[in-house]
Design a protein around this motif. Structure first.
Motif, PDB file in Angstrom:
ATOM      1  N   UNK A   1      -8.083  -4.378  -2.209  1.00 24.47           N
ATOM      2  CA  UNK A   1      -6.949  -3.544  -2.566  1.00 24.47           C
ATOM      3  C   UNK A   1      -5.861  -4.436  -3.157  1.00 24.47           C
ATOM      4  N   UNK A   2      -5.306  -4.070  -4.312  1.00 28.14           N
ATOM      5  CA  UNK A   2      -4.256  -4.894  -4.929  1.00 28.14           C
ATOM      6  C   UNK A   2      -2.956  -4.826  -4.128  1.00 28.14           C
ATOM      7  N   UNK A   3      -2.082  -5.788  -4.351  1.00 26.30           N
ATOM      8  CA  UNK A   3      -0.777  -5.812  -3.693  1.00 26.30           C
ATOM      9  C   UNK A   3       0.035  -4.581  -4.092  1.00 26.30           C
ATOM     10  N   UNK A   4       0.839  -4.090  -3.164  1.00 26.72           N
ATOM     11  CA  UNK A   4       1.670  -2.925  -3.469  1.00 26.72           C
ATOM     12  C   UNK A   4       3.167  -3.219  -3.356  1.00 26.72           C
ATOM     13  N   UNK A   5       3.531  -4.509  -3.314  1.00 29.39           N
ATOM     14  CA  UNK A   5       4.940  -4.862  -3.152  1.00 29.39           C
ATOM     15  C   UNK A   5       5.803  -4.344  -4.306  1.00 29.39           C
ATOM     16  N   UNK A   6       5.237  -4.197  -5.484  1.00 34.66           N
ATOM     17  CA  UNK A   6       6.001  -3.717  -6.643  1.00 34.66           C
ATOM     18  C   UNK A   6       6.296  -2.213  -6.575  1.00 34.66           C
ATOM     19  N   UNK A   8       7.049  -0.724  -3.311  1.00 30.80           N
ATOM     20  CA  UNK A   8       7.735  -0.462  -2.037  1.00 30.80           C
ATOM     21  C   UNK A   8       9.240  -0.283  -2.193  1.00 30.80           C
ATOM     22  N   UNK A   9       9.769   0.593  -1.312  1.00 29.64           N
ATOM     23  CA  UNK A   9      11.204   0.796  -1.207  1.00 29.64           C
ATOM     24  C   UNK A   9      11.683   0.190   0.110  1.00 29.64           C
ATOM     25  N   UNK A  10      12.954  -0.231   0.149  1.00 32.64           N
ATOM     26  CA  UNK A  10      13.528  -0.822   1.361  1.00 32.64           C
ATOM     27  C   UNK A  10      14.682   0.060   1.825  1.00 32.64           C
ATOM     28  N   UNK A  11      14.634   0.468   3.107  1.00 30.08           N
ATOM     29  CA  UNK A  11      15.688   1.320   3.654  1.00 30.08           C
ATOM     30  C   UNK A  11      16.956   0.507   3.881  1.00 30.08           C
ATOM     31  N   UNK A  12      18.060   0.997   3.330  1.00 33.03           N
ATOM     32  CA  UNK A  12      19.357   0.347   3.482  1.00 33.03           C
ATOM     33  C   UNK A  12      20.174   0.967   4.610  1.00 33.03           C
ATOM     34  N   UNK A  13      20.125   2.298   4.726  1.00 34.67           N
ATOM     35  CA  UNK A  13      20.826   2.978   5.813  1.00 34.67           C
ATOM     36  C   UNK A  13      20.230   4.364   6.024  1.00 34.67           C
ATOM     37  N   UNK A  14      20.491   4.907   7.219  1.00 39.69           N
ATOM     38  CA  UNK A  14      19.954   6.218   7.598  1.00 39.69           C
ATOM     39  C   UNK A  14      21.062   7.078   8.190  1.00 39.69           C
ATOM     40  N   UNK A  15      21.010   8.363   7.857  1.00 40.09           N
ATOM     41  CA  UNK A  15      21.927   9.346   8.409  1.00 40.09           C
ATOM     42  C   UNK A  15      21.094  10.489   8.986  1.00 40.09           C
ATOM     43  N   UNK A  16      21.410  10.890  10.214  1.00 42.51           N
ATOM     44  CA  UNK A  16      20.705  12.022  10.811  1.00 42.51           C
ATOM     45  C   UNK A  16      21.391  13.314  10.369  1.00 42.51           C
ATOM     46  N   UNK A  17      20.611  14.215   9.754  1.00 40.27           N
ATOM     47  CA  UNK A  17      21.152  15.473   9.261  1.00 40.27           C
ATOM     48  C   UNK A  17      20.995  16.608  10.261  1.00 40.27           C
ATOM     49  N   UNK A  18      19.920  16.573  11.051  1.00 42.91           N
ATOM     50  CA  UNK A  18      19.635  17.629  12.011  1.00 42.91           C
ATOM     51  C   UNK A  18      18.792  17.072  13.137  1.00 42.91           C
ATOM     52  N   UNK A  19      19.124  17.467  14.350  1.00 40.48           N
ATOM     53  CA  UNK A  19      18.280  17.141  15.503  1.00 40.48           C
ATOM     54  C   UNK A  19      17.988  18.448  16.230  1.00 40.48           C
ATOM     55  N   UNK A  32      15.261   0.729  -4.527  1.00 44.20           N
ATOM     56  CA  UNK A  32      14.036   0.948  -5.296  1.00 44.20           C
ATOM     57  C   UNK A  32      13.440  -0.375  -5.760  1.00 44.20           C
ATOM     58  N   UNK A  33      12.196  -0.388  -6.172  1.00 47.94           N
ATOM     59  CA  UNK A  33      11.567  -1.621  -6.637  1.00 47.94           C
ATOM     60  C   UNK A  33      12.326  -2.291  -7.800  1.00 47.94           C
ATOM     61  N   UNK A  34      13.038  -1.506  -8.606  1.00 43.75           N
ATOM     62  CA  UNK A  34      13.776  -2.088  -9.732  1.00 43.75           C
ATOM     63  C   UNK A  34      15.204  -2.491  -9.370  1.00 43.75           C
TER      64      UNK A  34
END
Length: 195
Positions: A1-6, A8-19, A32-34
């Motif tokens: 399987x080829x690399x998929x790093x190009x 991938x997205x990286x989470x910067x912050x999270x907000x809870x909208x509903x619990x 984003x990758x770019x």
């Protein structure tokens, strides 16, 4: 399987909208990758199991249940969510008994599916069960389930004619077809104790 790093997205912050009692909805801001940023809203789900119960005569144990979100009675394999910290096999054993009344002598894990990857992190572990013994169901309050059986041919026909539209059951039907054809093997086990 080829690399998929190009990709991938990286989470910067999270907000809870509903619990809610069962689900949470969150919004992540991702890099984003770019190098750009975007938001991703999705449902956080505890995970679930689905059981493909094989009766000794070759029929499959299934159920019919009203599903409010789609406002119709659905034909499906037994399934249910994982309780906090619960192992998938134990959940499968528990759900089979609760919903159908049956217990199984042998179990085999088939695989995992992600039913709605565009808006949820939900996964469903697929388990086959055989050596079934009937008993009394233990439905939750407010849960109404009709237990039915079907031949593999009926299952196939219901998938084709639209009687079955549930994604997990369609995936289960693929597994049934491949297992019965001998194309996909299962590693059967006998659990040491009931759930």
């Amino acid at each position: 399987m080829p690399s998929d790093t190009h990709l991938r997205e990286r989470t910067l912050r999270r907000e809870e909208l509903l619990r809610g009692n069962f689900l949470r909805v969150v919004r992540d801001v991702v890099e984003l990758p770019d190098g750009g940023q975007a938001s991703r809203e999705y449902v956080v789900h505890p995970g679930a199991v689905m059981i493909v119960p094989l009766l000794d005569d070759g029929r499959l144990l299934m159920e019919r249940q009203y599903r409010h979100a789609v406002a119709q009675v659905m034909t499906e394999f037994p399934a249910g969510k994982l309780d906090a910290g619960e192992e998938p096999l134990r959940a499968a054993m528990r759900e089979l008994t609760e919903e159908t009344g049956y217990t199984a002598r042998e179990w085999a894990r088939a695989g995992r599916l992600h039913p709605c990857i565009g808006y949820s992190d939900e996964f469903i572990e697929i388990w086959f069960a055989r050596g079934l013994t009937p008993g009394r169901s233990q439905l939750d309050a407010g849960e109404f389930v009709e237990v039915i059986d079907a031949t593999p041919d009926q299952l196939r026909d219901w998938c084709r004619d639209g009687t079955i539209t549930d994604a997990k059951t369609l995936t289960g039907a693929l597994w049934v077809q491949q297992v019965l054809a001998g194309a996909w093997n299962l590693d059967w086990q006998t659990p040491s104790s009931p759930p």
